[in-house]
Design an enzyme around this catalytic site. Structure first.
Site, mmCIF file in Angstrom:
data_model
loop_
_atom_site.group_PDB
_atom_site.id
_atom_site.type_symbol
_atom_site.label_atom_id
_atom_site.label_comp_id
_atom_site.label_asym_id
_atom_site.label_seq_id
_atom_site.Cartn_x
_atom_site.Cartn_y
_atom_site.Cartn_z
ATOM 1 N N TYR A 11 36.556 43.269 38.415
ATOM 2 C CA TYR A 11 37.053 41.939 38.051
ATOM 3 C C TYR A 11 35.908 40.962 37.750
ATOM 4 C CZ TYR A 11 39.425 37.421 38.928
ATOM 5 O OH TYR A 11 39.902 36.134 38.855
ATOM 6 N N LEU A 59 27.405 55.140 43.488
ATOM 7 C CA LEU A 59 26.176 54.552 44.035
ATOM 8 C C LEU A 59 25.620 55.363 45.210
ATOM 9 C CD1 LEU A 59 24.923 52.011 42.885
ATOM 10 C CD2 LEU A 59 25.988 50.697 44.705
ATOM 11 N N SER A 124 29.916 36.780 50.061
ATOM 12 C CA SER A 124 31.277 36.241 50.136
ATOM 13 C C SER A 124 31.321 35.118 51.151
ATOM 14 C CB SER A 124 32.217 37.359 50.592
ATOM 15 O OG SER A 124 33.463 36.840 50.964
ATOM 16 N N TYR A 148 34.827 43.923 56.597
ATOM 17 C CA TYR A 148 34.402 43.608 55.230
ATOM 18 C C TYR A 148 33.331 42.521 55.242
ATOM 19 C CZ TYR A 148 34.413 41.149 50.772
ATOM 20 O OH TYR A 148 34.015 40.506 49.621
ATOM 21 N N LYS A 152 29.028 42.352 54.361
ATOM 22 C CA LYS A 152 28.317 41.382 53.506
ATOM 23 C C LYS A 152 27.168 40.740 54.280
ATOM 24 C CE LYS A 152 30.779 41.853 49.810
ATOM 25 N NZ LYS A 152 30.199 42.519 48.643
ATOM 26 N N PHE A 177 33.681 31.844 46.933
ATOM 27 C CA PHE A 177 34.889 31.434 47.653
ATOM 28 C C PHE A 177 36.076 32.210 47.061
ATOM 29 C CE2 PHE A 177 33.727 28.556 51.062
ATOM 30 C CZ PHE A 177 32.362 28.686 50.933
ATOM 31 N N ASN A 198 46.082 39.124 47.327
ATOM 32 C CA ASN A 198 45.600 37.757 47.106
ATOM 33 C C ASN A 198 46.654 36.886 46.446
ATOM 34 O OD1 ASN A 198 42.717 39.509 46.519
ATOM 35 N ND2 ASN A 198 42.788 37.980 48.118
ATOM 36 N N ARG A 291 49.403 35.081 58.367
ATOM 37 C CA ARG A 291 48.791 36.409 58.261
ATOM 38 C C ARG A 291 47.666 36.485 59.301
ATOM 39 N NH1 ARG A 291 46.506 37.964 52.349
ATOM 40 N NH2 ARG A 291 45.116 36.226 52.811
ATOM 41 N N ASP A 294 43.815 34.931 59.129
ATOM 42 C CA ASP A 294 43.624 33.834 58.173
ATOM 43 C C ASP A 294 43.155 32.566 58.879
ATOM 44 O OD1 ASP A 294 44.257 35.228 55.934
ATOM 45 O OD2 ASP A 294 46.157 34.223 55.530
HETATM 46 P P1 NAD Z 1 36.377 44.944 42.061
HETATM 47 O O1 NAD Z 1 36.913 45.960 43.008
HETATM 48 O O2 NAD Z 1 37.196 44.569 40.892
HETATM 49 O O3 NAD Z 1 34.928 45.411 41.533
HETATM 50 C C1 NAD Z 1 34.054 46.198 42.314
HETATM 51 C C2 NAD Z 1 33.635 47.387 41.457
HETATM 52 O O4 NAD Z 1 32.717 48.196 42.187
HETATM 53 C C3 NAD Z 1 34.807 48.273 41.073
HETATM 54 O O5 NAD Z 1 34.817 48.461 39.669
HETATM 55 C C4 NAD Z 1 34.547 49.580 41.811
HETATM 56 O O6 NAD Z 1 35.039 50.700 41.087
HETATM 57 C C5 NAD Z 1 33.042 49.559 41.975
HETATM 58 N N1 NAD Z 1 32.530 50.315 43.142
HETATM 59 C C6 NAD Z 1 32.877 50.169 44.434
HETATM 60 N N2 NAD Z 1 32.181 51.029 45.194
HETATM 61 C C7 NAD Z 1 31.348 51.714 44.360
HETATM 62 C C8 NAD Z 1 30.375 52.738 44.553
HETATM 63 N N3 NAD Z 1 30.122 53.255 45.756
HETATM 64 N N4 NAD Z 1 29.710 53.216 43.472
HETATM 65 C C9 NAD Z 1 29.959 52.725 42.224
HETATM 66 N N5 NAD Z 1 30.876 51.766 41.984
HETATM 67 C C10 NAD Z 1 31.555 51.255 43.047
HETATM 68 O O7 NAD Z 1 36.002 43.652 42.914
HETATM 69 P P2 NAD Z 1 35.563 42.189 42.444
HETATM 70 O O8 NAD Z 1 36.639 41.253 42.837
HETATM 71 O O9 NAD Z 1 35.077 42.218 41.072
HETATM 72 O O10 NAD Z 1 34.361 41.953 43.460
HETATM 73 C C11 NAD Z 1 33.018 42.233 43.105
HETATM 74 C C12 NAD Z 1 32.128 41.974 44.300
HETATM 75 O O11 NAD Z 1 32.308 40.621 44.712
HETATM 76 C C13 NAD Z 1 32.442 42.838 45.512
HETATM 77 O O12 NAD Z 1 31.242 43.190 46.131
HETATM 78 C C14 NAD Z 1 33.252 41.908 46.394
HETATM 79 O O13 NAD Z 1 33.127 42.231 47.754
HETATM 80 C C15 NAD Z 1 32.627 40.560 46.088
HETATM 81 N N6 NAD Z 1 33.541 39.419 46.338
HETATM 82 C C16 NAD Z 1 34.770 39.380 45.724
HETATM 83 C C17 NAD Z 1 35.638 38.322 46.004
HETATM 84 C C18 NAD Z 1 36.999 38.255 45.362
HETATM 85 O O14 NAD Z 1 37.843 37.502 45.854
HETATM 86 N N7 NAD Z 1 37.267 38.982 44.279
HETATM 87 C C19 NAD Z 1 35.252 37.289 46.886
HETATM 88 C C20 NAD Z 1 33.990 37.357 47.472
HETATM 89 C C21 NAD Z 1 33.137 38.433 47.187
HETATM 90 N N1 UFG Z 2 48.600 33.682 50.867
HETATM 91 C C1 UFG Z 2 49.974 33.593 50.983
HETATM 92 N N2 UFG Z 2 50.738 34.599 50.479
HETATM 93 C C2 UFG Z 2 50.205 35.684 49.854
HETATM 94 C C3 UFG Z 2 48.786 35.773 49.733
HETATM 95 C C4 UFG Z 2 48.015 34.755 50.258
HETATM 96 O O1 UFG Z 2 50.498 32.632 51.544
HETATM 97 O O2 UFG Z 2 50.961 36.571 49.429
HETATM 98 C C5 UFG Z 2 47.760 32.587 51.378
HETATM 99 C C6 UFG Z 2 46.798 33.023 52.474
HETATM 100 O O3 UFG Z 2 47.421 32.946 53.736
HETATM 101 C C7 UFG Z 2 45.660 32.008 52.283
HETATM 102 C C8 UFG Z 2 45.655 31.750 50.773
HETATM 103 O O4 UFG Z 2 46.948 32.134 50.313
HETATM 104 O O5 UFG Z 2 45.982 30.798 52.930
HETATM 105 C C9 UFG Z 2 44.604 32.555 50.033
HETATM 106 O O6 UFG Z 2 44.734 33.937 50.374
HETATM 107 P P1 UFG Z 2 43.953 35.077 49.559
HETATM 108 O O7 UFG Z 2 44.376 36.389 50.148
HETATM 109 O O8 UFG Z 2 44.141 34.888 48.104
HETATM 110 O O9 UFG Z 2 42.422 34.784 49.857
HETATM 111 P P2 UFG Z 2 41.621 34.712 51.241
HETATM 112 O O10 UFG Z 2 41.026 33.354 51.339
HETATM 113 O O11 UFG Z 2 42.425 35.191 52.374
HETATM 114 O O12 UFG Z 2 40.480 35.816 50.999
HETATM 115 C C10 UFG Z 2 39.634 35.790 49.858
HETATM 116 C C11 UFG Z 2 39.212 37.225 49.498
HETATM 117 C C12 UFG Z 2 38.372 37.820 50.613
HETATM 118 C C13 UFG Z 2 37.216 36.911 50.932
HETATM 119 C C14 UFG Z 2 37.707 35.501 51.218
HETATM 120 C C15 UFG Z 2 36.546 34.560 51.384
HETATM 121 O O13 UFG Z 2 40.361 38.051 49.320
HETATM 122 O O14 UFG Z 2 37.838 39.052 50.154
HETATM 123 O O15 UFG Z 2 38.499 35.021 50.120
HETATM 124 O O16 UFG Z 2 35.738 34.639 50.251
HETATM 125 F F1 UFG Z 2 36.592 37.383 52.028
#
Ligand code: NAD
Ligand code: UFG
Length: 337
Positions: A11, A59, A124, A148, A152, A177, A198, A291, A294
């Protein structure tokens, strides 16, 4: 010289590859496609009209990662590859510790071997855990609340130690965030497998009729309307933050952590209303129990990124909702279409 993007098919990685290509960088992607599809990379080429190199590589496979470094002139690494589902990390912690930490160790070892010491790492807001106060700045005590988040924090510490061991390392730790939305073209976006965890992908799937109603987790938090407050930020703004971080690590050594957030908190109910206003789609919902794990309220103080990276989130909530909805409507089955 190229930028290696691990997890570049995912993503945030796909949006960042697009911005890197548009800024004139050459891009090499490494991804095992565990949580993404190669289609996202074809879409990037379609949008930008530019080529990128792709290696379907695990990786954890040291020889394969080494081959990528041997076959390309890598200047810096943007490291997204990792597992990210909080609930799953509680159920199967070893998988998370192994994938996220061992993957990073192998990557750093090979970077060292090839004399490459520049990295932008996807951290994160999860490293903060339950915040003592909001907005959250980078220098508060860290205390992740789940495996998780602990992966990080451990990786941040490993990277800090690398810099201490050898000051030619240059590392930006980006603490995101809540990234939401999609590229305005509607061609790349978030593609969660199964029922989304999410909020935003859940809302768009309710709007699309794939899910019946939104379950709002808790309405008795100490917030303006009782529902949880988060700092939602457009994924294109997050991607542009990486561009700024790459510019910084290419020109300076050191290690620094930066919050990537807007600095504004939205409650779940405010999100539902914002989505309705932006798209005209009414989201049916019901209140359910909170949840586990949270927190009530979590939003960033982004001052450090504004001052030191010269970056600021530019896109507002209406754009986040419209772009997320366009992606959902155009791609009802995500990248599987
Ligand atoms: P994502 O799952 O869409 O992307 C992660 C990618 O890494 C995937 O394409 C997956 O196939 C690849 N991957 C995972 N493990 C691997 C491995 N061992 N070898 C090779 N490829 C591997 O997730 P995203 O939302 O794009 O998140 C990217 C990064 O940002 C992650 O490290 C995630 O923890 C961090 N992050 C995401 C969020 C969020 O809300 N999306 C918030 C904070 C941090
Ligand atoms: N929520 C609902 N209903 C749902 C999903 C979420 O009410 O079906 C609420 C949650 O309780 C929270 C808010 O919406 O209050 C946001 O929830 P998300 O699951 O979208 O996001 P979080 O803040 O819980 O977590 C996200 C990422 C985590 C990361 C965190 C901090 O999913 O990976 O932000 O960066 F660790």
């Amino acid at each position: 010289m190229s930028i290696l993007v691990t997890g570049g098919a995912g993503y945030i990685g796909s949006h960042t590859c697009l911005e890197l290509l548009n800024a004139g960088y050459k891009v090499v992607v490494v991804d095992n496609l565990n949580n993404s599809k190669v289609e996202s990379l074809s879409r990037i080429k379609e949008i930008t009209g530019k080529e990128l190199s792709f290696y379907k590589v695990e990786l954890l496979d040291k020889n394969e990662v080494e081959r990528v470094f041997a076959e390309n002139k890598i200047e810096a690494v943007v490291h997204f590859a990792g597992l990210k589902a909080v609930g799953e990390s509680v159920r199967i912690p070893l998988y998370y510790y192994y994938n996220n930490i061992a993957g990073t160790l192998i990557l750093c070892e090979i970077m060292n071997k090839f004399g490459i010491h520049k990295m932008v790492f996807s951290s994160s807001a999860a490293v903060y855990g339950e915040p003592q106060s909001v907005p959250i700045s980078e220098n508060v005590p860290l205390g992740p609340a789940n495996p998780y988040g602990r992966t990080k924090l451990m990786i941040e510490e490993i990277l800090q130690d690398l810099y201490i061991s050898s000051p030619n390392w240059s590392i930006a730790l980006l603490r995101y965030f809540n990234p939401i939305g999609a590229h305005p073209s509607g061609k790349i976006g978030e593609d969660p497998s199964g029922i989304p965890n999410n909020l935003m992908p859940y809302i768009t799937q309710v709007a699309a009729g794939k899910l019946k109603e939104l379950h709002i987790f808790g309405n008795d938090y100490p917030t303006s309307d009782g529902t949880g407050v988060r700092d939602y930020i457009h994924v294109v703004d997050i991607a542009k933050g990486h561009l700024k971080a790459v510019e910084k690590i290419l020109t300076q050594t050191g290690v620094g952590a930066y919050n990537l957030g807007t600095g504004k908190g939205y409650s779940v109910l405010e999100m539902v209303n914002a989505f309705d206003r932006a798209t005209g789609e009414k989201i049916p919902y019901k209140m359910v129990a909170p949840r586990p794990g949270d927190v009530a309220s979590c939003y960033a103080d982004p001052t450090k990124a504004i001052e030191e990276l010269d970056w600021i989130a530019e896109k507002g909530m209406e754009e986040m909702c419209l772009d997320a909805w366009r992606w959902q409507k155009n791609n009802p089955n995500g990248n599987g279409d």
